[in-house]
Design a protein around this motif. Structure first.
Motif, PDB file in Angstrom:
ATOM      1  N   VAL A 227     -49.558  95.883 -17.493  1.00  0.00           N
ATOM      2  CA  VAL A 227     -50.299  95.325 -16.197  1.00  0.00           C
ATOM      3  C   VAL A 227     -50.093  94.005 -15.971  1.00  0.00           C
ATOM      4  O   VAL A 227     -50.325  93.357 -16.749  1.00  0.00           O
ATOM      5  CB  VAL A 227     -51.616  96.081 -15.689  1.00  0.00           C
ATOM      6  CG1 VAL A 227     -50.963  95.881 -14.488  1.00  0.00           C
ATOM      7  CG2 VAL A 227     -51.329  97.260 -15.796  1.00  0.00           C
ATOM      8  N   TYR A 228     -49.203  93.487 -14.849  1.00  0.00           N
ATOM      9  CA  TYR A 228     -48.816  92.344 -14.992  1.00  0.00           C
ATOM     10  C   TYR A 228     -49.189  92.257 -13.049  1.00  0.00           C
ATOM     11  O   TYR A 228     -48.369  92.592 -12.249  1.00  0.00           O
ATOM     12  CB  TYR A 228     -47.214  91.848 -14.506  1.00  0.00           C
ATOM     13  CG  TYR A 228     -46.949  90.492 -14.591  1.00  0.00           C
ATOM     14  CD1 TYR A 228     -47.387  89.165 -14.574  1.00  0.00           C
ATOM     15  CD2 TYR A 228     -46.131  89.993 -14.060  1.00  0.00           C
ATOM     16  CE1 TYR A 228     -47.693  88.125 -13.992  1.00  0.00           C
ATOM     17  CE2 TYR A 228     -45.538  88.638 -13.499  1.00  0.00           C
ATOM     18  CZ  TYR A 228     -46.215  87.856 -13.795  1.00  0.00           C
ATOM     19  OH  TYR A 228     -46.016  86.260 -13.441  1.00  0.00           O
ATOM     20  N   PHE A 229     -50.445  91.180 -13.343  1.00  0.00           N
ATOM     21  CA  PHE A 229     -50.776  90.586 -11.803  1.00  0.00           C
ATOM     22  C   PHE A 229     -49.972  89.307 -11.065  1.00  0.00           C
ATOM     23  O   PHE A 229     -50.402  88.603 -12.363  1.00  0.00           O
ATOM     24  CB  PHE A 229     -52.313  90.415 -11.699  1.00  0.00           C
ATOM     25  CG  PHE A 229     -53.161  90.461 -10.343  1.00  0.00           C
ATOM     26  CD1 PHE A 229     -53.646  91.657  -9.420  1.00  0.00           C
ATOM     27  CD2 PHE A 229     -53.154  89.148  -9.147  1.00  0.00           C
ATOM     28  CE1 PHE A 229     -53.954  91.864  -8.494  1.00  0.00           C
ATOM     29  CE2 PHE A 229     -53.284  89.116  -7.848  1.00  0.00           C
ATOM     30  CZ  PHE A 229     -53.652  90.632  -8.043  1.00  0.00           C
ATOM     31  N   ASP A 230     -48.907  89.753 -10.162  1.00  0.00           N
ATOM     32  CA  ASP A 230     -48.211  88.952 -10.148  1.00  0.00           C
ATOM     33  C   ASP A 230     -47.957  87.393  -9.503  1.00  0.00           C
ATOM     34  O   ASP A 230     -48.110  88.015  -7.832  1.00  0.00           O
ATOM     35  CB  ASP A 230     -46.884  89.083 -10.350  1.00  0.00           C
ATOM     36  CG  ASP A 230     -46.013  87.283 -10.439  1.00  0.00           C
ATOM     37  OD1 ASP A 230     -46.081  86.513  -9.994  1.00  0.00           O
ATOM     38  OD2 ASP A 230     -44.880  88.024 -10.272  1.00  0.00           O
ATOM     39  N   ASN A 231     -49.155  86.189  -9.602  1.00  0.00           N
ATOM     40  CA  ASN A 231     -49.613  85.643  -8.273  1.00  0.00           C
ATOM     41  C   ASN A 231     -48.198  84.309  -8.457  1.00  0.00           C
ATOM     42  O   ASN A 231     -48.363  83.868  -6.773  1.00  0.00           O
ATOM     43  CB  ASN A 231     -50.415  84.275  -8.666  1.00  0.00           C
ATOM     44  CG  ASN A 231     -52.080  85.479  -8.392  1.00  0.00           C
ATOM     45  OD1 ASN A 231     -51.724  86.566  -7.665  1.00  0.00           O
ATOM     46  ND2 ASN A 231     -52.710  85.649  -9.200  1.00  0.00           N
ATOM     47  N   VAL A 232     -47.284  84.240  -9.265  1.00  0.00           N
ATOM     48  CA  VAL A 232     -46.419  83.200  -8.890  1.00  0.00           C
ATOM     49  C   VAL A 232     -44.881  83.519  -9.546  1.00  0.00           C
ATOM     50  O   VAL A 232     -44.560  82.491  -8.453  1.00  0.00           O
ATOM     51  CB  VAL A 232     -46.817  82.054 -10.530  1.00  0.00           C
ATOM     52  CG1 VAL A 232     -48.192  82.137 -10.074  1.00  0.00           C
ATOM     53  CG2 VAL A 232     -46.399  82.415 -11.437  1.00  0.00           C
ATOM     54  N   GLY A 233     -44.159  84.104  -9.499  1.00  0.00           N
ATOM     55  CA  GLY A 233     -42.993  84.456  -9.707  1.00  0.00           C
ATOM     56  C   GLY A 233     -42.284  83.473 -10.610  1.00  0.00           C
ATOM     57  O   GLY A 233     -42.794  83.059 -11.537  1.00  0.00           O
ATOM     58  N   GLY A 234     -40.957  83.579 -10.601  1.00  0.00           N
ATOM     59  CA  GLY A 234     -40.253  82.469 -11.016  1.00  0.00           C
ATOM     60  C   GLY A 234     -40.234  82.270 -12.782  1.00  0.00           C
ATOM     61  O   GLY A 234     -40.438  83.040 -12.735  1.00  0.00           O
ATOM     62  N   ASP A 235     -40.178  81.235 -13.776  1.00  0.00           N
ATOM     63  CA  ASP A 235     -39.804  82.014 -14.876  1.00  0.00           C
ATOM     64  C   ASP A 235     -40.893  82.027 -15.812  1.00  0.00           C
ATOM     65  O   ASP A 235     -40.820  83.025 -16.393  1.00  0.00           O
ATOM     66  CB  ASP A 235     -39.838  79.954 -15.386  1.00  0.00           C
ATOM     67  CG  ASP A 235     -38.418  79.867 -14.848  1.00  0.00           C
ATOM     68  OD1 ASP A 235     -37.502  80.319 -14.627  1.00  0.00           O
ATOM     69  OD2 ASP A 235     -37.999  78.180 -15.028  1.00  0.00           O
ATOM     70  N   ILE A 236     -42.379  82.218 -14.876  1.00  0.00           N
ATOM     71  CA  ILE A 236     -43.487  82.692 -15.666  1.00  0.00           C
ATOM     72  C   ILE A 236     -43.439  84.156 -16.006  1.00  0.00           C
ATOM     73  O   ILE A 236     -43.163  84.902 -16.792  1.00  0.00           O
ATOM     74  CB  ILE A 236     -44.819  82.071 -14.996  1.00  0.00           C
ATOM     75  CG1 ILE A 236     -44.412  80.964 -15.855  1.00  0.00           C
ATOM     76  CG2 ILE A 236     -46.307  82.880 -15.030  1.00  0.00           C
ATOM     77  CD1 ILE A 236     -46.376  79.842 -14.583  1.00  0.00           C
TER      78      ILE A 236
END
Ligand code: NDP
Length: 347
Positions: A227-236
């Motif tokens: 599970v990935y809680f994504d707040n930032v996007g981009g390379d990370i």
């Protein structure tokens, strides 16, 4: 009555970085006359949030967020106390909140626009209603429940980006409360990493500014990321998605690394990452907390209960003074905050 307010002074430009000069504090007159159904409130706390970056553009790029107008008062989440009322539903001394609170010291609001809040629910920490017990907490909880597919006992590993911020710090803790067995955070300073592990119960944290995120994820999530809680996007996010397991789930909460760029929302993944996502059947559905308003009352009670029980640790970064709201917003956009950024306007 003379009041202070903060207006949008200039736009940063769609590809620009916001500065404090984009905001201007000025005096204004608040009319003494109130109509039936209105209340006069004194502002106690204001919220600054990443979505406000879209409101600084001439076109916000979405139909549910309106752009702020130049030289007009800005607005967002706020909390205040009722000082005068022409709405029978409210009494003097009531604490109230609204998602659309003008950035000014006092204001007149329509009673239909505001909602009473009970300080006892959060042991008197009124500002929590802008964070852990407000939209921020709801975003973390409902994001996980609606898009995370977290299953108790399934031995899932969750990764959270923007992990030491308002939503992220709660999301990691809620991940555990909902049944994940391992939670790893990604954030921008060693101090934040250490708080995540020592205070918030994360198993580990990665400083993306100093460490190799892919290499660290391989070590810290040996069975992959479920599970990935994504707040930032981009390379990370590209780094995390590369480590995700088949049939795993991305909670597409936000993409702050892209907010100073002229890209659509949600921004498409780089082709190689999109290939991985498709090949492994990883879901990446857009999540918008505003789509789940029917779930707010029960979810707010759940959040307040966890806070009271000490199961959800809450961090805030509080800046005093309406004149500092522009700097507080800029700080959120550049990682100056730990937990929820709050502006304390009056006692
Ligand atoms: P935060 O408190 O997390 O503050 C933003 C944080 O983002 C900063 O502290 C900074 O921490 C990090 N950051 C800033 N720029 C970058 C970058 N270029 N790369 C990586 N990290 C960066 O804000 P919120 O908790 O209020 O919001 C978090 C996310 O959730 C945002 O994307 C927001 O738009 C989204 N959101 C979505 C909602 C929804 O309904 N889907 C509702 C509410 C929020 P660091 O030191 O780690 O860099």
């Amino acid at each position: 009555m003379i009041i202070q307010r903060v207006v949008l002074n200039s736009r940063p430009g769609i590809n620009g970085v916001p500065t404090t000069e984009n905001f201007r504090m000025e005096e204004a007159t608040l009319l003494d006359k109130m109509s039936e159904g209105q209340v006069k409130v004194r502002t106690l706390y204001l919220s600054v949030d990443p979505y406000m970056r879209c409101r600084m553009n001439e076109n916000s790029g979405s139909d549910y967020i309106l752009p702020w107008k130049l030289s007009e008062v800005a607005s967002g989440g706020g909390i205040g106390i009722v000082e005068e009322t022409k709405d029978a539903c409210f009494s003097i001394g009531d604490f109230v909140t609204s998602f659309n609170w003008p950035w000014q010291t006092k204001t007149i609001l329509d009673g239909k626009q505001i909602e009473k809040i009970d300080p006892h629910l959060v042991d008197g920490h009124l500002s929590y209603f802008l964070g852990a017990a407000g939209l921020t907490g709801l975003t973390s909880l409902l994001g996980i429940r609606e898009k995370g597919h977290v299953t108790r006992g399934a031995n899932q590993t969750m990764v959270v980006s923007g992990a030491a911020g308002a939503c992220g710090s709660l999301a990691g803790q809620i991940g555990f409360l909902e049944g994940c067995s391992r939670v790893v955070g990604i954030c921008g300073t060693n101090e934040k990493c250490s708080i995540l592990v020592s205070e918030m119960g994360f198993d580990a944290a990665i400083n993306y500014k100093e460490e190799d995120v892919v290499q660290r994820l391989r070590v810290l999530c040996p069975d992959g990321v479920d599970v990935y809680f994504d707040n930032v996007g981009g390379d990370i996010s590209a780094a995390v998605i590369g480590q995700m397991t088949p049939n795993s789930h991305i909670i597409l909460c936000g993409q702050i690394s892209q907010y100073n760029k002229d890209v659509p929302y949600p921004p498409p993944l780089p082709p190689a990452t999109e290939e991985i996502r498709k090949a492994r059947n990883i879901t990446r559905e857009r999540f918008l907390v505003l789509n789940y308003m029917d779930k707010y009352p029960a979810s707010t009670m759940q959040l307040c209960q966890w806070i009271k029980e000490g199961k959800l640790k809450v961090r805030e970064t509080v800046v005093k003074g309406l004149e500092n709201i522009g700097a507080a917003f800029q700080s959120v956009m550049s990682g100056g905050n730990i937990g929820k950024q709050i502006v304390h306007v009056s006692d």
